[in-house]
Design an enzyme around this catalytic site. Structure first.
Site, PDB file in Angstrom:
ATOM      1  N   SER A  79       4.707  -1.144   3.868  1.00 12.69           N
ATOM      2  CA  SER A  79       4.888  -2.492   4.753  1.00 12.69           C
ATOM      3  C   SER A  79       5.193  -3.355   3.473  1.00 12.69           C
ATOM      4  CB  SER A  79       3.831  -2.765   5.588  1.00 12.69           C
ATOM      5  OG  SER A  79       3.672  -1.964   6.598  1.00 12.69           O
ATOM      6  N   ASN A 112      -4.061   7.202  16.718  1.00 11.30           N
ATOM      7  CA  ASN A 112      -4.993   7.566  17.702  1.00 11.30           C
ATOM      8  C   ASN A 112      -5.736   8.861  17.714  1.00 11.30           C
ATOM      9  OD1 ASN A 112      -5.090   4.773  18.785  1.00 11.30           O
ATOM     10  ND2 ASN A 112      -4.750   5.299  20.733  1.00 11.30           N
ATOM     11  N   GLU A 128      -9.878  -0.895   6.200  1.00  8.29           N
ATOM     12  CA  GLU A 128      -8.637  -1.213   6.963  1.00  8.29           C
ATOM     13  C   GLU A 128      -9.121  -1.064   8.473  1.00  8.29           C
ATOM     14  OE1 GLU A 128      -5.304   1.282   5.929  1.00  8.29           O
ATOM     15  OE2 GLU A 128      -3.957   0.432   7.405  1.00  8.29           O
ATOM     16  N   GLN A 135       0.968  -1.122  -0.071  1.00 12.64           N
ATOM     17  CA  GLN A 135      -0.154  -0.042   0.145  1.00 12.64           C
ATOM     18  C   GLN A 135       1.000   1.264  -0.176  1.00 12.64           C
ATOM     19  OE1 GLN A 135      -1.881   0.337   3.899  1.00 12.64           O
ATOM     20  NE2 GLN A 135      -3.365   1.972   3.066  1.00 12.64           N
TER      21      GLN A 135
HETATM   22  C1  LIG Z   1       4.573   0.068  11.328  1.00  9.19           C
HETATM   23  C2  LIG Z   1       3.656   0.773  10.342  1.00  9.19           C
HETATM   24  C3  LIG Z   1       3.365   0.434   8.800  1.00  9.19           C
HETATM   25  C4  LIG Z   1       3.024   1.333   8.200  1.00  9.19           C
HETATM   26  N1  LIG Z   1       2.608   0.738   6.776  1.00  9.19           N
HETATM   27  C5  LIG Z   1       2.030   1.478   5.901  1.00  9.19           C
HETATM   28  C6  LIG Z   1       1.811   1.211   4.687  1.00  9.19           C
HETATM   29  O1  LIG Z   1       2.196   0.071   4.409  1.00  9.19           O
HETATM   30  N2  LIG Z   1       1.394   2.000   3.737  1.00  9.19           N
HETATM   31  C7  LIG Z   1       1.386   3.342   3.941  1.00  9.19           C
HETATM   32  O2  LIG Z   1       1.018   3.961   3.013  1.00  9.19           O
HETATM   33  N3  LIG Z   1       1.585   4.045   5.190  1.00  9.19           N
HETATM   34  C8  LIG Z   1       2.214   2.911   6.218  1.00  9.19           C
HETATM   35  N4  LIG Z   1       2.238   3.308   7.554  1.00  9.19           N
HETATM   36  C9  LIG Z   1       2.151   4.866   7.720  1.00  9.19           C
HETATM   37  C10 LIG Z   1       1.030   5.305   8.578  1.00  9.19           C
HETATM   38  O3  LIG Z   1      -0.022   5.442   8.035  1.00  9.19           O
HETATM   39  C11 LIG Z   1       1.505   6.908   8.932  1.00  9.19           C
HETATM   40  O4  LIG Z   1       2.643   6.638  10.084  1.00  9.19           O
HETATM   41  C12 LIG Z   1       0.440   7.441   9.837  1.00  9.19           C
HETATM   42  O5  LIG Z   1      -0.626   7.608   9.164  1.00  9.19           O
HETATM   43  C13 LIG Z   1       0.932   8.839  10.653  1.00  9.19           C
HETATM   44  O6  LIG Z   1       1.645   9.640   9.931  1.00  9.19           O
HETATM   45  P1  LIG Z   1       3.145  10.089  10.035  1.00  9.19           P
HETATM   46  O7  LIG Z   1       3.887   9.143  10.329  1.00  9.19           O
HETATM   47  O8  LIG Z   1       3.390  11.206   8.876  1.00  9.19           O
HETATM   48  O9  LIG Z   1       2.889  11.013  11.237  1.00  9.19           O
HETATM   49  P2  LIG Z   1       2.317  12.757  11.589  1.00  9.19           P
HETATM   50  O10 LIG Z   1       1.154  12.573  10.457  1.00  9.19           O
HETATM   51  O11 LIG Z   1       3.492  13.419  11.083  1.00  9.19           O
HETATM   52  O12 LIG Z   1       2.062  12.560  12.895  1.00  9.19           O
HETATM   53  C14 LIG Z   1       2.922  12.822  14.017  1.00  9.19           C
HETATM   54  C15 LIG Z   1       2.182  12.971  15.364  1.00  9.19           C
HETATM   55  O13 LIG Z   1       1.227  14.231  15.137  1.00  9.19           O
HETATM   56  C16 LIG Z   1      -0.100  13.916  15.342  1.00  9.19           C
HETATM   57  N5  LIG Z   1      -0.941  14.569  14.731  1.00  9.19           N
HETATM   58  C17 LIG Z   1      -0.908  14.946  13.311  1.00  9.19           C
HETATM   59  N6  LIG Z   1      -1.941  15.280  12.659  1.00  9.19           N
HETATM   60  C18 LIG Z   1      -2.677  15.831  13.959  1.00  9.19           C
HETATM   61  C19 LIG Z   1      -4.170  16.177  14.011  1.00  9.19           C
HETATM   62  N7  LIG Z   1      -4.588  16.766  13.005  1.00  9.19           N
HETATM   63  N8  LIG Z   1      -4.513  16.369  15.208  1.00  9.19           N
HETATM   64  C20 LIG Z   1      -3.634  15.861  16.377  1.00  9.19           C
HETATM   65  N9  LIG Z   1      -2.608  15.206  16.164  1.00  9.19           N
HETATM   66  C21 LIG Z   1      -2.269  15.202  14.918  1.00  9.19           C
HETATM   67  C22 LIG Z   1      -0.188  12.406  15.199  1.00  9.19           C
HETATM   68  O14 LIG Z   1      -1.181  11.513  15.742  1.00  9.19           O
HETATM   69  C23 LIG Z   1       1.229  11.801  15.657  1.00  9.19           C
HETATM   70  O15 LIG Z   1       1.009  11.523  16.920  1.00  9.19           O
HETATM   71  C24 LIG Z   1       2.784   2.478   8.500  1.00  9.19           C
HETATM   72  C25 LIG Z   1       3.261   3.024   9.781  1.00  9.19           C
HETATM   73  C26 LIG Z   1       3.838   2.081  10.828  1.00  9.19           C
HETATM   74  C27 LIG Z   1       4.351   2.638  11.846  1.00  9.19           C
END
Ligand SMILES: Cc1cc2nc3c(=O)[nH]c(=O)nc-3n(C[C@H](O)[C@H](O)[C@H](O)COP(=O)(O)OP(=O)(O)OC[C@H]3O[C@@H](n4cnc5c(N)ncnc54)[C@H](O)[C@@H]3O)c2cc1C
Lengths: 362, 393
Positions: free
Chosen positions: B163, B370, B246, B128
């Site tokens: 992933s 969350n 999902e 994905q």
């Molecule tokens: C083990 C693992 C597997 C994954 N596999 C895939 C995959 O196969 N394909 C894929 O596309 N993605 C994948 N992901 C990505 C995952 O979907 C993203 O990491 C996730 O959506 C968070 O985005 P970010 O890491 O950019 O964090 P950010 O968006 O930068 O968030 C950082 C922090 O800010 C907080 N935050 C951000 N926006 C807000 C808001 N509006 N209000 C309050 N708090 C906020 C978040 O909750 C978090 O605590 C994977 C992630 C992990 C950890």
């Protein structure tokens, strides 16, 4: 697998919902809270209407004995709706504790003599666990009982009592010579306690004391859990409404994330409590092996949820939430009463631990 | 309201259990009890094929596409038996639980016929491609671009946290096809073969020491013009439909593994006497209660889904299980004590429970953190005002 209300159950929920919303209003509840003596903590008109007009009186009492002959799921629905309004009714005492004890433990004669009056609401019963003052339990001896029962829910308004003694379970009539009923000033005025003192008071033993106590506890735990579910949902609903109307810093307070996340967490917990309550109700109705596990789980989880949500309701309303005038304290106090009565959440979790065999040797 | 399963459903359970036991006692004994997502990929590919051959791969899909037409109840039952048997994590879980259902919902007949049976037979593994370095929670902010060149789409950009990309044959991405567009407008949902010159996959090591996820670079990558799901510009709608999968039904299978994890924590607590510690016992009981509640919560939502009702309670499910599992990871470490902090040998590869402690910190992040889940609940279920945004009019 069909874990949703049947059409009939959904209709009962709707009917009960409308009934309580219309009748169990805050002013009426507050009148009942302020009353003393034989009317302490009870909206008698509401109780009569509930028992005679709603058609759901004596929810678990068989139809042959004047009840509605329904199951635990329906009982949970009614308790939940009553809990949503902190209704000042002896639902728990009379139909949640005393009636199931008589139904399960009484002789055929006792059941047909005692239950119709409870179903129709003409008489109110409560449930008491008696002990000899301070020391070992009160004992039944040749038709009399001596001892004390503390914290009897809606004890001041009850006409008869199902009393658990060390060597049996007995029915005691309110007017019996030697019985003193002392109303207690209770934190939750919608379900006030009384103290009972028995001095060689005439007591009629129930045929099967073990069945009586088991039924009272299981049904009581479930009724409390469902009351807690309804109360917690009301805390959330009312706070959501407030979040949309109260403006600070030029925005509805519900637009602040620190605020809305706390409401979201309430919903996450409430939905889990709902799963627990209806799982338990269904498991009891189906005689499932999981029933005891489920009902302890439901009592523990739903009471914790209610306490959390009622506390949040006060906090998220600010100063107004701390006033007597606002209803938040009714929920907060009912939540505490639900948690304390018939085993606190930690105790129920210990029962779950036992049932799951958690500390059996490796 | 009814809890139990019907006799026919129980017969289905017995059939599934018998098949799983025969395979996992026999030719696939070596993959039984694997819990790591990256271990033995080749054998787990064989396992995917075996499941497909026997019709146990995608039990809820229509028969025409390689499924078994199983009802929701049967899907629940199969997921339970799969976990109970100690069968390994599905190497193709993204294909089975995300790509497949999305293609089923949004694909053309040709696309369904081409892609679905290949997933069900265990021949094609999917990953994905949503997240990008600048677009995580703010998923609509992606920069990866695609444009038409003759009979192809050409793709340029970078995805991250992909992933299992290192084992995958296909990747689905959202890419910007509307020039100059921003936010959820002008996005398209493309299906792209991984094994080509224009795609580079670079594993990223995680806190567990494993590399389940990857950086995925698109540098003039190509895919057939037909490999778009929905019309150009529909990408956001398709992507959000997929997030529904999902966050909903697909988590059910995973939840059944939680039983095994909790059992392992209880076994550890019994073995070292911690189960007699009243504080630990309270938490174990809490975990037991939470697990049962999740099960009945899931059944409640599935019953609603089966009758076509949309219950907003379903929006709470992701937080429920992610938080439950995070708490279980901490409990596992409290049970194990310092013994949980070392591992024999030189590989930084911890056994199931300490690994759970580490891995569960991802559960509250992927698939919507969350915090994002709380926003969704507050806005969609409770009707509170929307989050103000800094960058969109
Ligand atoms: C083990 C693992 C597997 C994954 N596999 C895939 C995959 O196969 N394909 C894929 O596309 N993605 C994948 N992901 C990505 C995952 O979907 C993203 O990491 C996730 O959506 C968070 O985005 P970010 O890491 O950019 O964090 P950010 O968006 O930068 O968030 C950082 C922090 O800010 C907080 N935050 C951000 N926006 C807000 C808001 N509006 N209000 C309050 N708090 C906020 C978040 O909750 C978090 O605590 C994977 C992630 C992990 C950890």
């Amino acid at each position: 697998m069909d874990f949703a209300f049947t059409d009939e159950q959904a209709m009962i929920a709707e009917t009960a919902h409308a009934f309580f919303a219309e009748n169990a209003t805050s002013p009426r509840t507050r009148t009942a809270m302020a009353a003393t003596g034989k009317d302490a903590g009870i909206d008698r008109a509401l109780w009569t209407a509930f028992c005679t007009e709603l058609g759901l009186s004596g929810v678990g009492i068989p139809e042959a004995m004047g009840g509605a002959g329904l199951g635990m799921v329906e009982r949970a629905i009614l308790a939940e709706e009553g809990g949503r309004h902190t209704a000042a009714l002896p639902f728990l005492a009379s139909l949640g504790l005393a009636a199931p004890a008589i139904l399960a433990g009484g002789s055929a004669e006792q059941r047909s003599r005692l239950l119709p009056g409870l179903a129709s609401g003409e008489r109110i019963a409560s449930f008491a666990v008696a002990s000899a003052d301070g020391a070992a339990g009160a004992a039944l001896g040749d038709g009399t009982l001596t001892g004390t029962a503390l914290h009897v829910p809606h004890g001041a308004v009850a006409d008869l009592f199902v009393v658990v003694a060390t060597n049996g379970v007995a029915i005691v009539e309110r007017g019996a010579p030697g019985l003193a009923v002392t109303p207690l000033t209770s934190m939750d005025q919608t379900r006030p306690y009384a103290r009972l003192d028995f001095d060689s008071v005439a007591a009629e033993a129930l045929a099967d004391p073990r069945a009586a106590t088991n039924a009272a506890f299981v049904t009581g735990w479930l009724a409390i859990a469902a009351d807690a579910l309804g109360g917690a949902q009301a805390c959330l609903d009312r706070t959501v409404a407030y979040a949309q109307e109260r403006v600070q810093f030029g925005r509805a307070i519900g637009s602040f994330q620190a605020y809305k996340h706390r409401l979201a967490d309430m919903m996450v917990e409430i939905e889990q409590a709902r799963s627990a309550v209806y799982w338990a109700a269904c498991a009891i109705d189906e005689g499932s092996d999981e029933a005891m596990f489920a009902v302890h789980a439901a009592k523990a989880f739903a009471c914790d949820t209610y306490s959390h949500c009622a506390g949040e309701m006060i906090q998220l309303h600010g100063g107004i939430g701390f006033t007597w005038e606002h209803d938040a304290h009714l929920f907060f106090k009912r939540a505490r009463s639900n948690a304390s009565l018939l085993g606190a959440p930690d105790w129920h979790r210990e029962q779950v631990a036992g049932l799951a065999g958690l500390d059996r040797a490796a | 309201m009814r809890l139990g399963f019907s006799p026919e459903e129980e017969a289905f359970r017995a059939q599934a259990a018998a098949w799983l036991a025969a395979e996992l006692d026999g030719p696939f004994a070596d993959v039984r009890h694997i819990t790591s997502l990256t271990a033995s990929p080749r054998r787990r590919r064989d396992w995917e094929k075996r499941l497909g051959e026997a019709g146990w791969s995608c039990v809820g899909w229509p028969r025409a596409y390689g499924g078994r037409d199983a009802t929701l109840a049967e899907q629940v039952i199969f997921a339970e038996e799969y976990a109970r048997a100690g069968a390994p994590p599905r190497l193709n879980h993204i294909g089975i639980e995300l790509a497949g259902p999305t293609i089923l919902a949004f694909g053309t007949e040709e696309q369904k016929a081409r892609f679905l049976p290949a997933i069900a037979r265990g021949e094609k593994i999917w990953c994905q491609g949503y997240s990008e370095p600048g677009a995580g929670s703010d998923l609509a902010n992606i920069r990866t671009r695609a444009w038409r060149d003759g009979d192809d789409w050409v793709i340029e950009g970078q995805k991250i946290w992909t992933s299992l990309a290192q084992f995958s044959d296909w990747i689905f991405v959202i890419a910007r096809t509307g020039e100059g567009s921003n936010g959820p407008k002008g996005l398209s949902f493309l299906l792209i073969p991984v094994d080509q010159r224009g795609v580079t996959v670079r594993p990223i090591h995680q806190i567990t020491g494993e590399a389940e996820f990857n950086e995925t670079f698109f540098d003039g990558a190509r895919t057939d013009a037909a490999n778009i799901l929905g019309a150009p510009g529909d990408g956001w709608k398709v992507a959000m439909g997929l997030l529904g999968f999902e966050r909903g039904v697909s988590t059910l299978a995973q939840q059944m593994n939680f039983r095994n994890e909790l059992d392992a924590v209880i076994a550890a607590a019994r073995a070292n006497g911690e189960a007699k510690n009243p504080l630990i016992r309270q938490r174990l009981a809490k975990a037991e209660i939470g697990l049962k509640i999740m099960r009945y919560g899931a059944l409640r939502m599935l019953t609603d889904a089966e009758s076509g009702r949309l219950n907003p309670a379903a929006l709470t499910y992701k937080i429920q299980w992610a938080s439950w599992r995070r708490d279980l990871g901490e409990l596992a470490m409290d049970v194990l004590g310092v013994a949980g902090e070392t591992v024999a040998g030189h590989d930084y590869a911890f056994p199931m429970l300490p690994n759970l402690f580490l891995y569960s910190r991802a559960d509250t992040i992927y698939g919507g953190t969350n915090e994002i889940q709380r926003n969704i609940i507050a806005e969609r279920a409770l009707g509170l005002p929307r989050e103000p945004r800094g960058d969109l009019k």
